[in-house]
Design an enzyme around this catalytic site. Structure first.
Site, PDB file in Angstrom:
ATOM      1  N   PRO A 139       7.681  20.395  45.802  1.00  0.00           N
ATOM      2  CA  PRO A 139       6.368  21.358  46.018  1.00  0.00           C
ATOM      3  C   PRO A 139       5.770  21.651  44.780  1.00  0.00           C
ATOM      4  O   PRO A 139       6.245  21.928  43.700  1.00  0.00           O
ATOM      5  CB  PRO A 139       7.049  22.362  46.795  1.00  0.00           C
ATOM      6  CG  PRO A 139       8.487  22.271  46.500  1.00  0.00           C
ATOM      7  CD  PRO A 139       8.640  20.967  46.529  1.00  0.00           C
ATOM      8  N   ASN A 140       4.391  21.654  44.954  1.00  0.00           N
ATOM      9  CA  ASN A 140       3.446  22.009  43.957  1.00  0.00           C
ATOM     10  C   ASN A 140       3.282  21.139  42.751  1.00  0.00           C
ATOM     11  O   ASN A 140       2.559  21.382  41.967  1.00  0.00           O
ATOM     12  CB  ASN A 140       3.962  23.427  42.873  1.00  0.00           C
ATOM     13  CG  ASN A 140       4.013  24.686  44.071  1.00  0.00           C
ATOM     14  OD1 ASN A 140       2.875  24.834  44.811  1.00  0.00           O
ATOM     15  ND2 ASN A 140       5.196  25.273  44.373  1.00  0.00           N
TER      16      ASN A 140
ATOM     17  N   ARG B 260      -1.650  23.260  36.807  1.00  0.00           N
ATOM     18  CA  ARG B 260      -0.728  24.287  36.980  1.00  0.00           C
ATOM     19  C   ARG B 260       0.246  24.475  35.871  1.00  0.00           C
ATOM     20  O   ARG B 260       0.723  23.650  35.163  1.00  0.00           O
ATOM     21  CB  ARG B 260       0.318  23.550  38.026  1.00  0.00           C
ATOM     22  CG  ARG B 260       1.589  24.409  38.312  1.00  0.00           C
ATOM     23  CD  ARG B 260       2.648  23.634  39.039  1.00  0.00           C
ATOM     24  NE  ARG B 260       3.736  24.370  39.193  1.00  0.00           N
ATOM     25  CZ  ARG B 260       5.042  23.829  39.721  1.00  0.00           C
ATOM     26  NH1 ARG B 260       5.220  22.611  39.561  1.00  0.00           N
ATOM     27  NH2 ARG B 260       5.927  24.789  39.775  1.00  0.00           N
TER      28      ARG B 260
ATOM     29  N   TYR C 129       3.883  22.661  32.039  1.00  0.00           N
ATOM     30  CA  TYR C 129       3.924  21.467  32.482  1.00  0.00           C
ATOM     31  C   TYR C 129       2.956  20.596  32.106  1.00  0.00           C
ATOM     32  O   TYR C 129       2.917  19.263  32.193  1.00  0.00           O
ATOM     33  CB  TYR C 129       3.748  21.655  34.182  1.00  0.00           C
ATOM     34  CG  TYR C 129       4.880  22.504  34.647  1.00  0.00           C
ATOM     35  CD1 TYR C 129       6.077  21.693  34.790  1.00  0.00           C
ATOM     36  CD2 TYR C 129       4.560  23.603  35.355  1.00  0.00           C
ATOM     37  CE1 TYR C 129       7.130  22.608  35.429  1.00  0.00           C
ATOM     38  CE2 TYR C 129       5.491  24.089  36.041  1.00  0.00           C
ATOM     39  CZ  TYR C 129       6.853  23.753  36.015  1.00  0.00           C
ATOM     40  OH  TYR C 129       7.853  24.478  36.574  1.00  0.00           O
TER      41      TYR C 129
ATOM     42  N   ASN D 208      12.007  14.555  42.012  1.00  0.00           N
ATOM     43  CA  ASN D 208      11.797  15.983  41.299  1.00  0.00           C
ATOM     44  C   ASN D 208      11.832  16.699  42.394  1.00  0.00           C
ATOM     45  O   ASN D 208      10.869  16.904  43.022  1.00  0.00           O
ATOM     46  CB  ASN D 208      10.651  15.817  40.334  1.00  0.00           C
ATOM     47  CG  ASN D 208      10.575  17.240  39.870  1.00  0.00           C
ATOM     48  OD1 ASN D 208      11.054  18.108  39.950  1.00  0.00           O
ATOM     49  ND2 ASN D 208       9.603  17.316  38.793  1.00  0.00           N
TER      50      ASN D 208
ATOM     51  N   ALA E  44      10.819  23.155  42.995  1.00  0.00           N
ATOM     52  CA  ALA E  44      11.671  24.529  43.257  1.00  0.00           C
ATOM     53  C   ALA E  44      13.084  24.417  44.376  1.00  0.00           C
ATOM     54  O   ALA E  44      14.022  24.914  44.236  1.00  0.00           O
ATOM     55  CB  ALA E  44      10.678  25.429  43.980  1.00  0.00           C
TER      56      ALA E  44
ATOM     57  N   GLU F 122      17.835  12.636  39.270  1.00  0.00           N
ATOM     58  CA  GLU F 122      16.963  13.820  39.457  1.00  0.00           C
ATOM     59  C   GLU F 122      16.126  13.930  38.013  1.00  0.00           C
ATOM     60  O   GLU F 122      16.716  13.606  37.130  1.00  0.00           O
ATOM     61  CB  GLU F 122      18.040  14.929  39.551  1.00  0.00           C
ATOM     62  CG  GLU F 122      17.255  15.999  39.824  1.00  0.00           C
ATOM     63  CD  GLU F 122      18.029  17.528  40.252  1.00  0.00           C
ATOM     64  OE1 GLU F 122      18.999  17.370  40.899  1.00  0.00           O
ATOM     65  OE2 GLU F 122      17.927  18.612  39.282  1.00  0.00           O
TER      66      GLU F 122
ATOM     67  N   HIS G  34      13.173  16.264  35.948  1.00  0.00           N
ATOM     68  CA  HIS G  34      12.084  17.468  35.858  1.00  0.00           C
ATOM     69  C   HIS G  34      11.619  17.448  34.678  1.00  0.00           C
ATOM     70  O   HIS G  34      11.795  16.728  33.522  1.00  0.00           O
ATOM     71  CB  HIS G  34      12.991  18.731  35.499  1.00  0.00           C
ATOM     72  CG  HIS G  34      14.059  19.110  36.892  1.00  0.00           C
ATOM     73  ND1 HIS G  34      13.686  19.762  37.971  1.00  0.00           N
ATOM     74  CD2 HIS G  34      15.321  18.840  37.016  1.00  0.00           C
ATOM     75  CE1 HIS G  34      14.634  19.577  38.750  1.00  0.00           C
ATOM     76  NE2 HIS G  34      15.609  19.214  38.314  1.00  0.00           N
TER      77      HIS G  34
ATOM     78  N   ARG H 257      15.199  27.450  30.586  1.00  0.00           N
ATOM     79  CA  ARG H 257      14.082  28.230  31.070  1.00  0.00           C
ATOM     80  C   ARG H 257      14.880  29.468  31.925  1.00  0.00           C
ATOM     81  O   ARG H 257      15.876  29.967  31.430  1.00  0.00           O
ATOM     82  CB  ARG H 257      13.070  27.643  32.034  1.00  0.00           C
ATOM     83  CG  ARG H 257      12.464  26.434  31.401  1.00  0.00           C
ATOM     84  CD  ARG H 257      11.430  25.711  32.294  1.00  0.00           C
ATOM     85  NE  ARG H 257      10.415  26.736  32.937  1.00  0.00           N
ATOM     86  CZ  ARG H 257       9.822  26.413  34.298  1.00  0.00           C
ATOM     87  NH1 ARG H 257       9.763  25.043  34.525  1.00  0.00           N
ATOM     88  NH2 ARG H 257       8.959  27.121  34.552  1.00  0.00           N
TER      89      ARG H 257
END
Ligand code: DQA
Length: 149
Positions: A10-11, A18, A23, A74, A77, A98, A100, A107
């Protein structure tokens, strides 16, 4: 040499505009182009999928069973709370990497936990769009190792 499926959660469709400080300004299409180039250089076919919906991602993982050699994901969230995505990855038994863009461990505390990483071969985080390029290289190694087994 094999086929990889790249799943963006998502996103990530908003990349480029964004939270640019976190990012960056590279768009998802541009990232997919980088992945495609790297995969092509490594002799891999690649399919892309992006969704903002947990169930759609679960469905896409399920339909990949027996059709792809490695998943690069990825989960965005969903990384931090989706047991459904985790269980789907575990169920299909396709090796997963995975990814990111940001270093989730540097973070907010709620991002330090990944419920999906334990069912992946490994996690690459913090290298911006290059995280995906590194993930393609990891996928090559995973596929090579599976062939020589
Ligand atoms: C992300 C990190 C997640 O915490 C966040 O929810 C995202 C993007 C990353 O690529 O850095 O949407 O997965």
């Amino acid at each position: 040499m094999g086929k990889i499926l790249v799943i963006h959660g998502p996103n990530l469709n908003l990349l480029g505009k964004r939270e640019e400080a976190v990012y960056g300004t590279v768009t998802l299409d541009e990232i997919n182009g980088m992945i495609k180039d790297e995969a092509g250089n490594c002799g891999l076919d690649v399919e892309f999928y992006q969704s903002n919906y947990e169930g759609d991602i679960v469905d896409r993982i399920q339909t990949a069973a027996g059709r792809v050699d490695c998943i690069i994901i990825n989960p965005a969230a969903f990384t931090h709370y989706s047991i459904a995505v985790r269980d789907a990855l575990a169920a299909v038994k396709i090796p997963a990497v995975e990814v990111h863009l940001s270093n989730i461990h540097a973070r907010e505390e709620f991002r330090h936990t990944s419920v999906t990483a334990p069912v992946a071969v490994g996690q690459i985080a913090g290298f911006g769009p290059q995280s995906y390029v590194l993930a393609v290289r990891a996928a090559v190694e995973i596929i090579k190792a599976a062939i020589s087994e």
